[in-house]
Scaffold this motif. Structure first.
Motif, PDB file in Angstrom:
ATOM      1  N   LYS A   1       0.824  -1.219   0.000  1.00 27.78           N
ATOM      2  CA  LYS A   1       0.000   0.000   0.000  1.00 27.78           C
ATOM      3  C   LYS A   1       0.857   1.268   0.000  1.00 27.78           C
ATOM      4  O   LYS A   1       0.598   2.169  -0.782  1.00 27.78           O
ATOM      5  N   PRO A   2       1.875   1.358   0.842  1.00 26.36           N
ATOM      6  CA  PRO A   2       2.665   2.591   0.812  1.00 26.36           C
ATOM      7  C   PRO A   2       3.369   2.811  -0.532  1.00 26.36           C
ATOM      8  O   PRO A   2       3.594   3.936  -0.940  1.00 26.36           O
ATOM      9  N   PHE A   3       3.706   1.726  -1.217  1.00 24.10           N
ATOM     10  CA  PHE A   3       4.448   1.838  -2.478  1.00 24.10           C
ATOM     11  C   PHE A   3       3.525   2.114  -3.658  1.00 24.10           C
ATOM     12  O   PHE A   3       3.979   2.536  -4.711  1.00 24.10           O
ATOM     13  N   ARG A   4       2.251   1.901  -3.456  1.00 23.42           N
ATOM     14  CA  ARG A   4       1.287   1.899  -4.554  1.00 23.42           C
ATOM     15  C   ARG A   4       1.517   3.035  -5.553  1.00 23.42           C
ATOM     16  O   ARG A   4       1.498   4.215  -5.207  1.00 23.42           O
ATOM     17  N   TYR A   5       1.720   2.656  -6.784  1.00 27.38           N
ATOM     18  CA  TYR A   5       1.871   3.574  -7.921  1.00 27.38           C
ATOM     19  C   TYR A   5       3.047   4.543  -7.818  1.00 27.38           C
ATOM     20  O   TYR A   5       3.066   5.544  -8.519  1.00 27.38           O
ATOM     21  N   THR A   6       3.998   4.315  -6.950  1.00 22.76           N
ATOM     22  CA  THR A   6       5.087   5.288  -6.875  1.00 22.76           C
ATOM     23  C   THR A   6       6.157   5.044  -7.935  1.00 22.76           C
ATOM     24  O   THR A   6       6.838   5.973  -8.318  1.00 22.76           O
ATOM     25  N   ALA A   7       6.330   3.821  -8.373  1.00 19.89           N
ATOM     26  CA  ALA A   7       7.369   3.562  -9.370  1.00 19.89           C
ATOM     27  C   ALA A   7       7.067   2.262 -10.088  1.00 19.89           C
ATOM     28  O   ALA A   7       6.337   1.417  -9.590  1.00 19.89           O
ATOM     29  N   ARG A   8       7.624   2.105 -11.268  1.00 17.67           N
ATOM     30  CA  ARG A   8       7.559   0.815 -11.951  1.00 17.67           C
ATOM     31  C   ARG A   8       8.854   0.082 -11.638  1.00 17.67           C
ATOM     32  O   ARG A   8       9.890   0.712 -11.396  1.00 17.67           O
TER      33      ARG A   8
ATOM     34  N   VAL B   1       3.745   9.600 -11.435  1.00 12.89           N
ATOM     35  CA  VAL B   1       2.419   9.002 -11.308  1.00 12.89           C
ATOM     36  C   VAL B   1       1.974   9.050  -9.863  1.00 12.89           C
ATOM     37  O   VAL B   1       2.784   8.977  -8.942  1.00 12.89           O
ATOM     38  N   ALA B   2       0.691   9.199  -9.646  1.00  6.66           N
ATOM     39  CA  ALA B   2       0.137   9.071  -8.299  1.00  6.66           C
ATOM     40  C   ALA B   2      -1.287   8.578  -8.406  1.00  6.66           C
ATOM     41  O   ALA B   2      -1.880   8.590  -9.489  1.00  6.66           O
ATOM     42  N   GLU B   3      -1.801   8.144  -7.284  1.00  8.89           N
ATOM     43  CA  GLU B   3      -3.174   7.673  -7.247  1.00  8.89           C
ATOM     44  C   GLU B   3      -4.083   8.894  -7.127  1.00  8.89           C
ATOM     45  O   GLU B   3      -3.868   9.737  -6.272  1.00  8.89           O
ATOM     46  N   ARG B   4      -5.086   8.989  -7.988  1.00  5.09           N
ATOM     47  CA  ARG B   4      -6.029  10.098  -7.887  1.00  5.09           C
ATOM     48  C   ARG B   4      -7.055   9.759  -6.806  1.00  5.09           C
ATOM     49  O   ARG B   4      -7.146   8.626  -6.369  1.00  5.09           O
ATOM     50  N   GLU B   5      -7.830  10.778  -6.394  1.00  3.83           N
ATOM     51  CA  GLU B   5      -8.777  10.538  -5.284  1.00  3.83           C
ATOM     52  C   GLU B   5      -9.717   9.373  -5.574  1.00  3.83           C
ATOM     53  O   GLU B   5     -10.122   8.660  -4.679  1.00  3.83           O
ATOM     54  N   ASP B   6     -10.089   9.189  -6.832  1.00  3.23           N
ATOM     55  CA  ASP B   6     -11.025   8.095  -7.142  1.00  3.23           C
ATOM     56  C   ASP B   6     -10.325   6.743  -7.212  1.00  3.23           C
ATOM     57  O   ASP B   6     -10.946   5.744  -7.575  1.00  3.23           O
ATOM     58  N   GLY B   7      -9.030   6.711  -6.872  1.00  2.67           N
ATOM     59  CA  GLY B   7      -8.332   5.427  -6.800  1.00  2.67           C
ATOM     60  C   GLY B   7      -7.676   5.008  -8.107  1.00  2.67           C
ATOM     61  O   GLY B   7      -7.044   3.967  -8.158  1.00  2.67           O
ATOM     62  N   THR B   8      -7.838   5.793  -9.158  1.00  2.00           N
ATOM     63  CA  THR B   8      -7.240   5.390 -10.424  1.00  2.00           C
ATOM     64  C   THR B   8      -5.812   5.903 -10.519  1.00  2.00           C
ATOM     65  O   THR B   8      -5.437   6.856  -9.856  1.00  2.00           O
TER      66      THR B   8
END
Lengths: 781, 162
Positions: free
Chosen positions: A205-212, B82-89
């Motif tokens: 969860k903390p890493f989510r979407y931070t890098a490939r 990249v980051a997670e948007r509020e809607d989770g995408t």
């Protein structure tokens, strides 16, 4: 040994091993998902189907025992057809969302689909959708549709973590991995499920979407937390640690790391990081350059040494600091004529100082824990203090070993415990004496005269009988036993107990560099200049304190006393990676680099020196502490401070010694004395250091701080005590120790011994209280 | 014989007349010079010009920040955060193309799983300073919004070959 042929290669493999093991030996790769060498075999993914001659159908390599003369083909037409078929089935319900999946690029399914899958899908129907579930702050299950039901996470929970927090509900297409209704995954090892998951169903969860995965560079390091010294790979992106994964080292951490090791990296990027040296001028903090800051420190120390004497300068360091830092700190202090240096911040009994044969250590290699068949664990919050050592003991217990516990709290160890004696802190010594006496009777050995008078209880006899029947006995002293006011006596009895059953005994090291700190000489009784220990330095306040990574309100045995000493001091120099409470009482703040930004060495609890390099550049103006100390040494004209590298420091400090003969637990010259002072009426404090408050780094790891383990500690009392006080679980109570008191909520815990109250230490909510052991009173708020 | 031919050619200005004949032919032939910018040459639907970011019909940006274009770009001209948007995408917070680095190879377009980054037919963009050719996400989206009809038409025309 049996001979088996795989793809034409002849291999010799052990009786009882599987075709998968044999293939591994032969260097033949068989694709697999559910198979994992550390987990039990479930053979449910079917990816490892191979052709075995004379078998009518393809067989799963992971679950087929190797037999003499077996001929296996992993690339024959039949095998390839089977593998392709399985792959197609696995991909039926797997979403095609690799571009947004955090596992993309390091996904076993992706890799194997490239190698063994078809180019196109024949499946045009609707795919299965699994609703996401909340299972805590560390593991994200937002994309459970990606799950291929390999059940590695389930087996990990059952077999390694000791508790089945995830399970597979329903059957066939409706099968889903889920936790129990509304409950989260709270295991201190839970992060390993992320590594185990062959697809992107369980992600960090903390890493989510931070890098490939392809953007990260991998740099090896060593865990700065518990005494095990887990090997880590720091994954770095843009000069920031983006995540941490284990590096396999069978002798230390196997292939696991604890959540503390894995998620504490968030603290490295914390907004609380100190970025520039600061000096307090006229009550205000001013940011300055390094040169004036160090000049200021050197002048201050020189003045105090001149006016009050060098013995008025004291240094405290956490055992989470590197060997090089601790070595230079003590060399600096001794160079200016003071021996007041200590790393044993939470220890309260120093009667064995200088009488121990060497650095207190585990007493055996870490890997030998798996081979022991009887354990006596004394005073340890095992799971929280040593998550992976607890795991090793759990594996040993699974193999038939038996564990015995002597402790003041009865936390669930998630393993069967043969015997336990849960007693109030002041009875621990007596209980051990009982065990020793019973064991002496069992072994028909002489009972030491000092303990001849104790009355042996049933629990002690059971423990003694159990230990006496063992071949490989391990007596382990936990953090609680090391912090106990009679720690030396406890160690003496442990030694005798171990000696009677020809076993080994040792300390479960509190921190990453507990052994290293001792070897570095960061103790008042080492070297030519001797001085005061951590407790004395605070009891008789000094004029100047140098704090290396220490947060006195949280890291000390008696935070109240520590804080008043800090406030009274003329000069407090704080070398820390973080701005913290020190802003109140310090005079200088020097930003030093945490473990990821400096090179250094940690000597783990088994005496294994592990060096590492800095993975990223120090943040802003922060500098490695060994460099700061080196320059301080030069400014103070201490000779021998001309190091160019941390390796040179290490070579000077560690090179001349072979570690083996510098380790030693044996205490000589201290007489056994099991008398316990009665310290008045009241409840005895039992204090643990909560797992996510144990050091400066984890305290700032945002995600760990959201877990259940990081909740504000409760006061725990047993039921009858609560009745007496007329309080119920959830009520607010006032807890007083000496003249300090705090208000906390109360919780019932019937496993606590009579007369004990459990109040955690090391947490801001209890920082106002006094010593970790002592008498407390609890009243309704 | 050859030598005699050569000899006469040299002083009878044969080459000159030959050259003038060619000039004369072109003088009266149909002109092919295009009067840019009033006139333009025809373009292929595969023309690789200025980049654009596309949106779906409902206005949602297509880009999901998979970073495949960044990874494949041989000139390292693309920078994505990249980051997670509020809607989770999963969405980009930064998507920059440095057009001074770009070599217009079209790999970004080819690698894109959602047809978000495309190269349009526009080639006559300019900037007054180097920095003007550093295209950020809003600029790319603006290009896409302006030319979406053409972009969609070109993708449709190319689709049967892909």
């Amino acid at each position: 040994m049996i001979n088996i042929e795989i793809d034409g290669k002849l291999v010799e493999t052990e009786q009882g091993s599987t075709v998968m093991d044999a293939a591994h030996k032969a260097g033949v790769y068989i694709p697999h998902f559910c198979y994992h060498k550390k987990l039990s075999i479930s053979a449910n993914c079917r990816m490892c189907l191979v052709e075995v001659e004379k078998a009518p159908k393809p067989l799963p390599a992971c679950a087929t025992p190797a037999a003499e003369g077996m001929k296996v083909h992993t690339h024959s037409e039949l095998a390839v057809k089977a593998q392709k078929g399985v792959m197609e089935f696995l991909l039926i319900n797997h979403p095609l969302d690799c571009p947004i999946c955090d596992q993309g690029g390091e996904c076993e399914l992706q890799d194997i689909a490239m190698g063994y899958g078809g180019g196109e899908s024949r499946y045009a129907e609707e795919k299965r959708v699994v609703n996401p579930k909340q299972i805590g702050e560390l593991i994200s299950t937002n994309e459970m549709s990606r799950c291929i039901q390999c059940t590695r996470c389930v087996r990990f929970g059952q077999e390694i973590a000791g508790i089945m927090e995830l399970g597979m509900a329903n059957r066939t297409e409706h099968a889903q991995i889920m936790s129990f209704v509304n409950s989260s995954v709270d295991s201190e090892l839970s992060g390993n499920m992320i590594d185990l998951c062959p697809v992107g169903a369980l992600t960090s969860k903390p890493f989510r979407y931070t890098a490939r995965s392809w953007e990260l560079s991998r740099r090896k390091s060593v865990s700065p937390h518990d005494g095990l010294g887990s090997n880590l790979a720091l994954h770095v992106k843009d000069n920031k640690v983006a995540r941490v994964v284990p590096v396999e080292n069978e002798a230390v951490n196997e292939c696991w790391i604890s959540d503390k090791d894995r998620f504490s990296y968030e603290g490295l990027n914390s907004p609380e990081r100190l970025t520039r040296p600061m000096i307090k001028q006229d009550g205000k903090w001013v940011e300055v350059d390094w040169a004036p800051a160090l000049e200021y420190v050197a002048n201050g120390l020189r003045q105090i040494a001149g006016s009050a004497g060098a013995e008025h300068i004291a240094a405290l360091a956490t055992p989470h600091s590197t060997f090089e830092e601790l070595y230079l700190l003590q060399k600096l202090l001794r160079g200016i004529g003071s021996g007041n240096v200590d790393y044993r911040l939470r220890q309260s009994d120093f009667s064995a100082d200088g009488k121990q044969a060497g650095a207190p250590w585990l007493g055996m290699p870490v890997a030998d824990i798996n081979a022991a068949d009887r354990f006596l664990v004394i005073g340890s919050f095992l799971r929280k203090d040593h998550p992976l050592l607890a795991q090793r003991i759990r594996q040993a217990v699974k193999q038939g070993a038996q564990a015995n516990i002597v402790h003041a709290a009865d936390d669930d160890l998630l393993m069967p415990v043969a015997n336990k004696s849960i007693v109030a802190p002041d009875e621990m010594l007596n209980t051990l004496a009982q065990v020793l006496k019973a064991l002496a009777a069992e072994k028909q050995a002489a009972v030491p005269a000092e303990i001849a008078a104790v009355t042996v209880g049933d629990a002690a006899i059971a423990i003694a009988k159990n230990l006496a029947s063992g071949q490989q006995v391990a007596v382990l002293l936990g953090n609680f036993a090391q912090q106990h006011p009679q720690a030396a006596q406890i160690a003496l009895l442990a030694e005798q107990i171990a000696a009677l059953c020809a076993g080994r005994y040792g300390y479960l090291g509190e921190a990453a560099n507990s052994v290293g700190a001792y070897l570095a000489g960061a103790v008042p009784f080492a070297g030519d200049v001797q001085g005061m220990n951590a407790a004395q330095m605070l009891a008789e306040p000094r004029k100047a304190y140098l704090l290396l990574n220490v947060e006195p309100e949280l890291d000390m045995h008696n935070p109240q006393q520590a804080m008043s000493a800090m406030r009274a001091a003329d000069m407090v120099v704080v070398m820390s990676a973080y701005k913290h409470h020190a802003m109140d009482y310090a005079d200088v703040l020097l930003p030093v680099a945490p473990f990821s930004e400096t090179s250094g060495t940690f000597v783990n609890t088994e005496g294994r020196a592990q060096s590492f390099k800095g993975a990223v550049k120090p943040l802003a103006e922060a500098r490695p502490a060994w460099k700061v100390l080196r320059v301080l040494g030069n400014l103070l004209d201490v000779s021998g401070f001309d190091y160019d590298t941390s390796e040179a420091v290490r070579a000077e400090g560690l090179h001349t010694l072979s570690l083996d003969d510098k380790l030693g637990n044996r205490i000589s010259g201290v007489a056994i004395n099991i008398a316990t002072e009665s310290n008045g009426a009241g409840l005895q404090r039992v204090s643990d250091v909560p797992i996510y408050s144990a050091d400066a780094l984890v305290r700032r790891a945002a995600s760990l701080q959201k877990t259940h383990d990081a909740a504000v500690p409760c006061v725990m009392l047993n039921g009858s005590q609560m009745q007496k006080l007329g309080v119920e679980s959830g009520d607010a109570v006032k807890v007083s120790q000496g003249d300090a008191s705090v208000q906390l909520t109360v919780q019932k815990n019937d496993s606590l011994p009579q007369g004990a109250v459990r109040v955690a230490a090391g947490h801001p909510a209890t920082a106002a209280l006094g010593a970790m052991f002592g008498i407390m009173s609890v009243e309704r708020a | 014989m050859e030598k005699i031919k050569e000899f006469f050619k040299t002083f009878l200005l044969f080459e000159l007349l030959k050259g003038m004949a060619l000039t004369g032919r072109y003088m009266f032939a149909r002109k092919i010079t295009v009067q840019f910018p009033e006139e333009k040459t025809p373009q292929s639907f595969r023309f690789r010009g200025l980049h654009a970011q596309r949106r779906y019909a409902n206005g949602e940006e297509r880009c999901i920040g998979c970073k495949l274009c960044e990874a494949v770009c041989p000139a390292l001209a693309i920078k994505i955060e990249v980051a997670e948007r509020e809607d989770g995408t999963r969405r980009t917070t930064q998507y920059d193309i440095d057009l001074t680095k770009c070599i217009f190879c079209g790999f970004c377009e080819e690698s894109c799983p959602v047809d978000a980054i495309v190269e349009t037919r526009i080639f006559e963009y300019h900037g007054e300073s180097r920095g003007d050719l550093y295209y950020t996400k809003p600029m790319l989206l603006a290009v896409g919004d302006k030319h979406e009809t053409q972009i969609a038409k070109d993708r449709a025309a190319d689709s049967k070959y892909r």
